[in-house]
Design a protein around this motif. Sequence first.
Motif, short mmCIF file in Angstrom:
data_model
loop_
_atom_site.label_atom_id
_atom_site.label_comp_id
_atom_site.label_asym_id
_atom_site.label_seq_id
_atom_site.Cartn_x
_atom_site.Cartn_y
_atom_site.Cartn_z
N THR A 96 0.85 -1.19 0.00
CA THR A 96 0.00 0.00 0.00
C THR A 96 0.89 1.23 0.00
O THR A 96 2.07 1.16 0.34
CB THR A 96 -0.93 0.05 1.24
OG1 THR A 96 -0.13 0.11 2.41
CG2 THR A 96 -1.84 -1.15 1.30
N HIS A 97 0.29 2.36 -0.34
CA HIS A 97 1.07 3.58 -0.46
C HIS A 97 0.56 4.70 0.44
O HIS A 97 0.89 5.86 0.23
CB HIS A 97 1.08 4.04 -1.92
CG HIS A 97 1.70 3.03 -2.82
ND1 HIS A 97 0.97 2.06 -3.46
CD2 HIS A 97 2.99 2.82 -3.15
CE1 HIS A 97 1.79 1.30 -4.16
NE2 HIS A 97 3.01 1.73 -3.99
N ASP A 98 -0.21 4.35 1.44
CA ASP A 98 -0.71 5.39 2.34
C ASP A 98 0.42 5.87 3.26
O ASP A 98 1.45 5.23 3.40
CB ASP A 98 -1.90 4.87 3.16
CG ASP A 98 -1.53 3.67 4.00
OD1 ASP A 98 -1.15 3.86 5.17
OD2 ASP A 98 -1.60 2.54 3.47
#
Length: 176
Positions: A96-98
Amino acid sequence: MPILAWKRVTFLPKMGYRRCMTTLDRIDREILARLQRDGDLSISELADQLGMSGPPCWRRVKRLKDEGVLTHRSWHVDPASVGLNVVVFATVRLATHDAAATTSFREKVLDIPEVMECYILLGTSDVLVKIVAPDIKAYEAFYYDVLSQLPGVRETTSSVVMSAVKQTSALPIARI
Protein backbone atom coordinates in the motif's frame (compact mmCIF):
# COMPACT_ATOMS: atom_id res chain seq x y z
CA MET A 1 28.51 34.51 -11.01
CA PRO A 2 26.66 33.63 -7.77
CA ILE A 3 24.40 30.60 -7.72
CA LEU A 4 21.52 29.75 -5.47
CA ALA A 5 21.65 26.56 -3.43
CA TRP A 6 18.71 25.05 -1.58
CA LYS A 7 19.43 25.54 2.10
CA ARG A 8 16.89 23.17 3.55
CA VAL A 9 13.38 21.96 2.96
CA THR A 10 10.88 22.72 5.69
CA PHE A 11 7.29 21.63 5.98
CA LEU A 12 4.82 24.31 6.89
CA PRO A 13 1.22 23.23 7.54
CA LYS A 14 -1.20 24.64 4.95
CA MET A 15 1.72 25.80 2.75
CA GLY A 16 3.37 22.42 2.15
CA TYR A 17 7.11 22.19 1.56
CA ARG A 18 9.13 25.36 1.20
CA ARG A 19 12.72 25.58 0.03
CA CYS A 20 15.01 28.19 1.50
CA MET A 21 17.95 29.32 -0.60
CA THR A 22 21.43 30.57 0.11
CA THR A 23 23.72 32.33 -2.37
CA LEU A 24 27.00 30.65 -3.29
CA ASP A 25 29.71 32.69 -4.97
CA ARG A 26 32.88 31.43 -6.70
CA ILE A 27 34.80 31.20 -3.41
CA ASP A 28 32.00 29.26 -1.68
CA ARG A 29 31.90 26.80 -4.59
CA GLU A 30 35.68 26.40 -4.44
CA ILE A 31 35.51 25.78 -0.67
CA LEU A 32 32.86 23.10 -1.23
CA ALA A 33 34.81 21.44 -4.04
CA ARG A 34 38.04 21.34 -2.03
CA LEU A 35 36.37 20.05 1.15
CA GLN A 36 34.66 17.31 -0.86
CA ARG A 37 38.06 16.22 -2.23
CA ASP A 38 39.81 16.38 1.15
CA GLY A 39 37.71 16.61 4.30
CA ASP A 40 40.89 16.66 6.41
CA LEU A 41 41.87 20.15 5.27
CA SER A 42 42.35 22.52 8.17
CA ILE A 43 40.99 26.04 7.82
CA SER A 44 44.54 27.38 7.46
CA GLU A 45 45.35 24.85 4.68
CA LEU A 46 42.08 25.64 2.93
CA ALA A 47 42.70 29.39 3.24
CA ASP A 48 46.23 28.98 1.84
CA GLN A 49 44.91 27.01 -1.14
CA LEU A 50 42.33 29.72 -1.81
CA GLY A 51 44.82 32.57 -1.37
CA MET A 52 42.99 34.12 1.56
CA SER A 53 43.61 34.53 5.28
CA GLY A 54 42.22 32.16 7.89
CA PRO A 55 39.47 34.26 9.57
CA PRO A 56 37.43 35.04 6.41
CA CYS A 57 37.80 31.43 5.27
CA TRP A 58 36.62 30.19 8.67
CA ARG A 59 33.61 32.56 8.54
CA ARG A 60 32.64 31.23 5.10
CA VAL A 61 32.91 27.59 6.23
CA LYS A 62 30.93 28.39 9.39
CA ARG A 63 28.22 30.11 7.31
CA LEU A 64 28.03 27.11 4.97
CA LYS A 65 27.62 24.85 8.01
CA ASP A 66 25.07 27.12 9.69
CA GLU A 67 23.00 27.32 6.50
CA GLY A 68 22.96 23.55 6.08
CA VAL A 69 25.06 23.46 2.89
CA LEU A 70 27.86 21.57 4.67
CA THR A 71 26.06 18.94 6.71
CA HIS A 72 28.71 16.68 8.24
CA ARG A 73 32.22 15.35 7.88
CA SER A 74 33.05 11.66 7.77
CA TRP A 75 35.52 9.07 6.52
CA HIS A 76 34.67 6.60 3.78
CA VAL A 77 35.58 3.03 4.69
CA ASP A 78 36.37 0.54 1.93
CA PRO A 79 33.68 -2.15 2.43
CA ALA A 80 35.84 -5.04 1.20
CA SER A 81 38.62 -4.12 3.65
CA VAL A 82 36.22 -4.83 6.55
CA GLY A 83 34.74 -7.99 5.05
CA LEU A 84 31.67 -6.52 3.34
CA ASN A 85 32.31 -7.97 -0.12
CA VAL A 86 28.81 -7.90 -1.59
CA VAL A 87 26.80 -4.83 -2.57
CA VAL A 88 23.17 -5.31 -3.54
CA PHE A 89 20.64 -2.87 -4.92
CA ALA A 90 17.14 -4.03 -4.08
CA THR A 91 13.99 -2.53 -5.50
CA VAL A 92 10.94 -2.87 -3.33
CA ARG A 93 7.27 -2.64 -4.18
CA LEU A 94 5.01 -1.84 -1.26
CA ALA A 95 1.58 -3.37 -0.76
CA THR A 96 0.00 0.00 0.00
CA HIS A 97 1.07 3.58 -0.46
CA ASP A 98 -0.71 5.39 2.34
CA ALA A 99 1.25 7.64 4.70
CA ALA A 100 1.12 5.23 7.64
CA ALA A 101 2.53 2.34 5.60
CA THR A 102 5.39 4.29 4.09
CA THR A 103 6.21 5.92 7.43
CA SER A 104 6.39 2.53 9.11
CA PHE A 105 8.68 1.22 6.34
CA ARG A 106 10.94 4.29 6.56
CA GLU A 107 11.27 4.06 10.34
CA LYS A 108 12.28 0.39 10.24
CA VAL A 109 14.85 0.92 7.45
CA LEU A 110 16.60 3.63 9.48
CA ASP A 111 17.52 1.03 12.12
CA ILE A 112 19.09 -1.53 9.74
CA PRO A 113 22.89 -1.18 9.64
CA GLU A 114 23.26 -3.19 6.40
CA VAL A 115 21.17 -0.60 4.56
CA MET A 116 23.58 2.03 3.28
CA GLU A 117 21.08 4.10 1.30
CA CYS A 118 17.33 4.09 0.84
CA TYR A 119 15.25 6.14 -1.59
CA ILE A 120 11.48 6.40 -2.00
CA LEU A 121 10.76 6.44 -5.75
CA LEU A 122 8.09 7.41 -8.22
CA GLY A 123 7.62 4.81 -10.94
CA THR A 124 7.40 1.04 -11.17
CA SER A 125 9.32 0.44 -7.94
CA ASP A 126 8.50 2.22 -4.71
CA VAL A 127 11.86 1.98 -2.96
CA LEU A 128 15.52 1.53 -3.91
CA VAL A 129 17.79 0.17 -1.19
CA LYS A 130 21.58 -0.22 -1.22
CA ILE A 131 22.67 -3.08 1.03
CA VAL A 132 26.09 -4.44 2.01
CA ALA A 133 26.81 -7.99 3.17
CA PRO A 134 29.87 -10.18 3.73
CA ASP A 135 28.82 -12.67 1.05
CA ILE A 136 25.83 -13.96 -0.93
CA LYS A 137 24.87 -16.42 1.81
CA ALA A 138 24.70 -13.55 4.32
CA TYR A 139 22.61 -11.49 1.88
CA GLU A 140 20.25 -14.44 1.43
CA ALA A 141 19.72 -14.59 5.20
CA PHE A 142 19.27 -10.81 5.30
CA TYR A 143 16.73 -11.00 2.47
CA TYR A 144 14.58 -13.65 4.17
CA ASP A 145 14.98 -12.49 7.78
CA VAL A 146 14.98 -8.70 7.39
CA LEU A 147 14.22 -7.18 3.99
CA SER A 148 11.19 -9.30 3.09
CA GLN A 149 9.82 -8.86 6.63
CA LEU A 150 9.75 -5.06 6.58
CA PRO A 151 6.28 -3.53 7.00
CA GLY A 152 4.34 -3.29 3.75
CA VAL A 153 6.82 -5.12 1.52
CA ARG A 154 4.96 -6.88 -1.29
CA GLU A 155 7.78 -7.71 -3.68
CA THR A 156 11.53 -7.22 -3.97
CA THR A 157 14.04 -7.61 -6.76
CA SER A 158 17.73 -7.82 -5.96
CA SER A 159 20.63 -6.89 -8.23
CA VAL A 160 24.11 -7.88 -7.08
CA VAL A 161 26.95 -5.52 -8.02
CA MET A 162 29.66 -7.26 -10.07
CA SER A 163 32.04 -4.29 -10.11
CA ALA A 164 31.87 -0.63 -9.20
CA VAL A 165 32.66 1.68 -12.10
CA LYS A 166 32.28 4.95 -10.19
CA GLN A 167 31.51 5.74 -6.58
CA THR A 168 31.52 9.28 -5.26
CA SER A 169 29.74 11.46 -2.81
CA ALA A 170 31.26 14.62 -4.31
CA LEU A 171 28.70 16.86 -5.99
CA PRO A 172 29.73 18.51 -9.31
CA ILE A 173 30.14 21.94 -7.68
CA ALA A 174 32.40 23.30 -10.43
CA ARG A 175 29.73 22.67 -13.09
CA ILE A 176 27.01 24.66 -11.35
